[in-house]
Scaffold this motif. Sequence first.
Motif, PDB file in Angstrom:
ATOM      1  N   LYS A  15       0.796  -1.179   0.019  1.00  0.00           N
ATOM      2  CA  LYS A  15       0.072   0.187  -0.033  1.00  0.00           C
ATOM      3  C   LYS A  15       1.040   1.368   0.057  1.00  0.00           C
ATOM      4  N   GLN A  16       2.079   1.037   0.426  1.00  0.00           N
ATOM      5  CA  GLN A  16       3.047   2.189   0.451  1.00  0.00           C
ATOM      6  C   GLN A  16       4.059   2.138  -0.834  1.00  0.00           C
ATOM      7  N   LYS A  17       3.613   1.243  -1.715  1.00  0.00           N
ATOM      8  CA  LYS A  17       4.377   1.094  -2.921  1.00  0.00           C
ATOM      9  C   LYS A  17       5.686   0.481  -2.756  1.00  0.00           C
ATOM     10  N   ILE A  18       5.696  -0.411  -1.929  1.00  0.00           N
ATOM     11  CA  ILE A  18       7.084  -1.053  -1.323  1.00  0.00           C
ATOM     12  C   ILE A  18       6.796  -2.446  -1.653  1.00  0.00           C
ATOM     13  N   SER A  19       7.639  -3.223  -2.177  1.00  0.00           N
ATOM     14  CA  SER A  19       7.653  -4.859  -2.420  1.00  0.00           C
ATOM     15  C   SER A  19       8.800  -5.585  -1.515  1.00  0.00           C
ATOM     16  N   ILE A  20       8.434  -6.496  -0.763  1.00  0.00           N
ATOM     17  CA  ILE A  20       9.413  -7.207   0.065  1.00  0.00           C
ATOM     18  C   ILE A  20       9.247  -8.820  -0.425  1.00  0.00           C
ATOM     19  N   ALA A  21      10.104  -9.568  -0.067  1.00  0.00           N
ATOM     20  CA  ALA A  21      10.034 -11.027  -0.268  1.00  0.00           C
ATOM     21  C   ALA A  21       9.664 -11.647   0.963  1.00  0.00           C
ATOM     22  N   PRO A  22       8.423 -12.055   1.416  1.00  0.00           N
ATOM     23  CA  PRO A  22       7.961 -12.883   2.664  1.00  0.00           C
ATOM     24  C   PRO A  22       8.976 -14.107   2.784  1.00  0.00           C
ATOM     25  N   GLY A  23       9.416 -14.430   3.747  1.00  0.00           N
ATOM     26  CA  GLY A  23      10.139 -15.729   4.114  1.00  0.00           C
ATOM     27  C   GLY A  23       9.659 -17.258   3.662  1.00  0.00           C
ATOM     28  N   ARG A  24       8.087 -17.096   3.914  1.00  0.00           N
ATOM     29  CA  ARG A  24       7.396 -18.165   3.518  1.00  0.00           C
ATOM     30  C   ARG A  24       7.835 -18.726   1.935  1.00  0.00           C
ATOM     31  N   MET A  25       8.187 -17.685   1.196  1.00  0.00           N
ATOM     32  CA  MET A  25       8.354 -18.031  -0.151  1.00  0.00           C
ATOM     33  C   MET A  25       9.608 -19.254  -0.525  1.00  0.00           C
ATOM     34  N   PHE A  26      10.363 -18.961   0.667  1.00  0.00           N
ATOM     35  CA  PHE A  26      11.772 -19.746   0.437  1.00  0.00           C
ATOM     36  C   PHE A  26      11.804 -21.113   1.016  1.00  0.00           C
ATOM     37  N   THR A  27      10.544 -21.626   1.273  1.00  0.00           N
ATOM     38  CA  THR A  27      10.427 -22.907   1.910  1.00  0.00           C
ATOM     39  C   THR A  27       9.220 -23.635   1.422  1.00  0.00           C
ATOM     40  N   LEU A  28       9.227 -25.157   1.445  1.00  0.00           N
ATOM     41  CA  LEU A  28       7.949 -25.858   1.297  1.00  0.00           C
ATOM     42  C   LEU A  28       7.520 -26.338   2.465  1.00  0.00           C
ATOM     43  N   GLN A  29       7.746 -25.668   3.720  1.00  0.00           N
ATOM     44  CA  GLN A  29       7.316 -25.944   4.917  1.00  0.00           C
ATOM     45  C   GLN A  29       6.616 -24.811   5.634  1.00  0.00           C
ATOM     46  N   GLU A  30       6.097 -24.928   6.840  1.00  0.00           N
ATOM     47  CA  GLU A  30       5.470 -23.673   7.575  1.00  0.00           C
ATOM     48  C   GLU A  30       6.420 -23.324   8.570  1.00  0.00           C
ATOM     49  N   GLN A  31       7.272 -22.495   7.897  1.00  0.00           N
ATOM     50  CA  GLN A  31       8.317 -21.773   8.600  1.00  0.00           C
ATOM     51  C   GLN A  31       8.852 -20.546   7.920  1.00  0.00           C
ATOM     52  N   TYR A  32       9.535 -19.774   8.786  1.00  0.00           N
ATOM     53  CA  TYR A  32      10.279 -18.473   8.295  1.00  0.00           C
ATOM     54  C   TYR A  32       9.012 -17.359   8.129  1.00  0.00           C
ATOM     55  N   HIS A  33       8.026 -17.582   8.679  1.00  0.00           N
ATOM     56  CA  HIS A  33       6.798 -16.556   8.565  1.00  0.00           C
ATOM     57  C   HIS A  33       7.233 -15.189   9.297  1.00  0.00           C
ATOM     58  N   ASN A  34       8.377 -15.263  10.038  1.00  0.00           N
ATOM     59  CA  ASN A  34       8.823 -14.037  10.679  1.00  0.00           C
ATOM     60  C   ASN A  34       9.760 -13.467   9.951  1.00  0.00           C
ATOM     61  N   CYS A  35      10.350 -13.781   8.895  1.00  0.00           N
ATOM     62  CA  CYS A  35      11.323 -13.583   7.912  1.00  0.00           C
ATOM     63  C   CYS A  35      11.047 -12.928   6.645  1.00  0.00           C
ATOM     64  N   MET A  36      11.997 -12.316   5.981  1.00  0.00           N
ATOM     65  CA  MET A  36      11.946 -11.671   4.751  1.00  0.00           C
ATOM     66  C   MET A  36      13.226 -11.729   4.073  1.00  0.00           C
ATOM     67  N   ARG A  37      13.412 -11.547   2.766  1.00  0.00           N
ATOM     68  CA  ARG A  37      14.574 -11.149   2.079  1.00  0.00           C
ATOM     69  C   ARG A  37      14.580  -9.668   1.409  1.00  0.00           C
ATOM     70  N   LEU A  38      15.594  -8.994   1.715  1.00  0.00           N
ATOM     71  CA  LEU A  38      15.672  -7.695   1.114  1.00  0.00           C
ATOM     72  C   LEU A  38      16.948  -7.702  -0.100  1.00  0.00           C
ATOM     73  N   CYS A  39      16.671  -7.365  -1.149  1.00  0.00           N
ATOM     74  CA  CYS A  39      17.706  -7.232  -2.047  1.00  0.00           C
ATOM     75  C   CYS A  39      18.351  -5.817  -2.320  1.00  0.00           C
ATOM     76  N   TYR A  40      19.565  -5.643  -2.255  1.00  0.00           N
ATOM     77  CA  TYR A  40      20.195  -4.439  -2.368  1.00  0.00           C
ATOM     78  C   TYR A  40      20.892  -4.106  -3.536  1.00  0.00           C
ATOM     79  N   GLY A  41      20.291  -4.505  -4.584  1.00  0.00           N
ATOM     80  CA  GLY A  41      20.638  -4.163  -6.014  1.00  0.00           C
ATOM     81  C   GLY A  41      20.129  -2.805  -6.535  1.00  0.00           C
ATOM     82  N   LEU A  42      19.728  -1.942  -5.644  1.00  0.00           N
ATOM     83  CA  LEU A  42      19.226  -0.561  -5.765  1.00  0.00           C
ATOM     84  C   LEU A  42      20.174   0.405  -5.876  1.00  0.00           C
ATOM     85  N   PRO A  43      20.030   1.498  -6.372  1.00  0.00           N
ATOM     86  CA  PRO A  43      21.003   2.599  -6.162  1.00  0.00           C
ATOM     87  C   PRO A  43      20.692   3.426  -4.901  1.00  0.00           C
ATOM     88  N   TRP A  44      21.466   3.589  -3.827  1.00  0.00           N
ATOM     89  CA  TRP A  44      21.239   3.982  -2.591  1.00  0.00           C
ATOM     90  C   TRP A  44      20.766   5.606  -2.859  1.00  0.00           C
TER      91      TRP A  44
END
Length: 469
Positions: A421-450
């Motif tokens: 809703k704030q125009k920000i996209s993250i990758a929730p941790g549940r995407m990175f597993t086939l199990q019910e885990q990493y619900h409290n995690c996320m991946r941030l990629c830093y390939g953007l200009p600072w």
Amino acid sequence: MKDFIYQEISGKIAKLIRTEVLKPGERLPSVRMLCQEHGISMNTAKRIFMELEAQSLIESRPQSGYFVSRLSYLKLPLPGVSKPAARQQKEAGDLIERVSANMGNEKLTLFSVGAPVGSLLPLAKLNKEIVHATRELHEGGAAYESLQGNEKLRRMIAARSLTWGGSLQEDELITTTGGLNAIAYCLMALGKPGDTVAIESPCYPGILQLALSLGLKVLELPTHPVTGIEVDALKRFIPKIDICLLISNFNTPLGSCMPEENKKEVVQLLSKHNIPLIEDDVYGELCFGPQRPMCCKAFDTDGNVLWCSSLSKTLAPGYRVGWIAPGKYRERILKQKLVHTISGSSITQEAAASFLKSARYDIHLRHLRKTLFSNYHHYVDAIAQYFPEGTRTSRPQGGLALWVEFDKGLDTVELYELAMKQKISIAPGRMFTLQEQYHNCMRLCYGLPWTDELKLKLKKLGALARMVS
């Protein structure tokens, strides 16, 4: 020779800082002392300090000299070793599709996309290589490429294998349409429905989806956020494994890098049990240090390692230029390529080969590595300042990904919905597993200009995380 000395000395000091032999706040030798210790000129010594300062590893204080930076990532604890269950459950298909649909949306801040943006890439030079390729290729690049792939490209990749301990020849390589296509050929050539493939946990969602689409069972291995898979766990599961697939260098999402002794042990273990190892090395060139890490393939003595890589994370994601060094499985891979693709894109392969042949690729890599390393430090500075207390982060030594772990009460899918809703996209941790885990995690990629705007986006993301925690 001067460049070699400058890189060697700055690399040694950087390693001492990263391994905390030199502590935050500790004073470094003066420029004059560095000259005396190493027999170098004042200009070379100043260049060494400038390089370390550009990497945010040291800071200068007027009238006092240079000091080791008080690195923010040291304030943030590491996530623990992952503990996936031995059984497979189900993919987060709908979530993966929703997050992936954001790719290419210029209205969003895409912390979720694991590739450098165009402003960090040498697009103008690549465009010239495309034009040149249309002039050089037979029929302007409209004809089919050979089944094995562009000869010049294979020759350049083989030459570059020396940088990670390899000694490949061009005939040992097969080009593909990107890195995931290379992995797909390997899985199709080696496995059959019902076979078990062992992977890191957490793992890149594309690999999980690909394995399931081929009817393979997935065994997620306990993984350390710094050193990669737990080798003892791999040993325990050997009887259940048919294929092993590892991102050995700066994997996504953790950014872990297997030590050389672990790579050697894993290669020998799998070879002993005749279990093929598919090595995904798309991030290996994005090291923060002066020397890229070795690959598992460097320890392969019987052709049991299938080394896969691409230019998608370093040069041109849209070119879809990848490759495999399939070892003893060469004929199987060629058959898969014949059936599924026949030929790659002649023009992009030729353009990429010409760029690799010149010195421009290494110049670009040096700039890109510095930018990504600087970005990583900016990210952890912002996380330490704005994210909820108790937040943990990985400490990658290269690559594009930062793994963020919140307290158990925070659901990153909920955070994703608020962030969108704030125009920000993250990758929730549940995407990175086939199990019910990493619900409290996320991946941030830093390939953007600072930029200041990007810092504000991270600040906003931290505020949202505080709301849902």
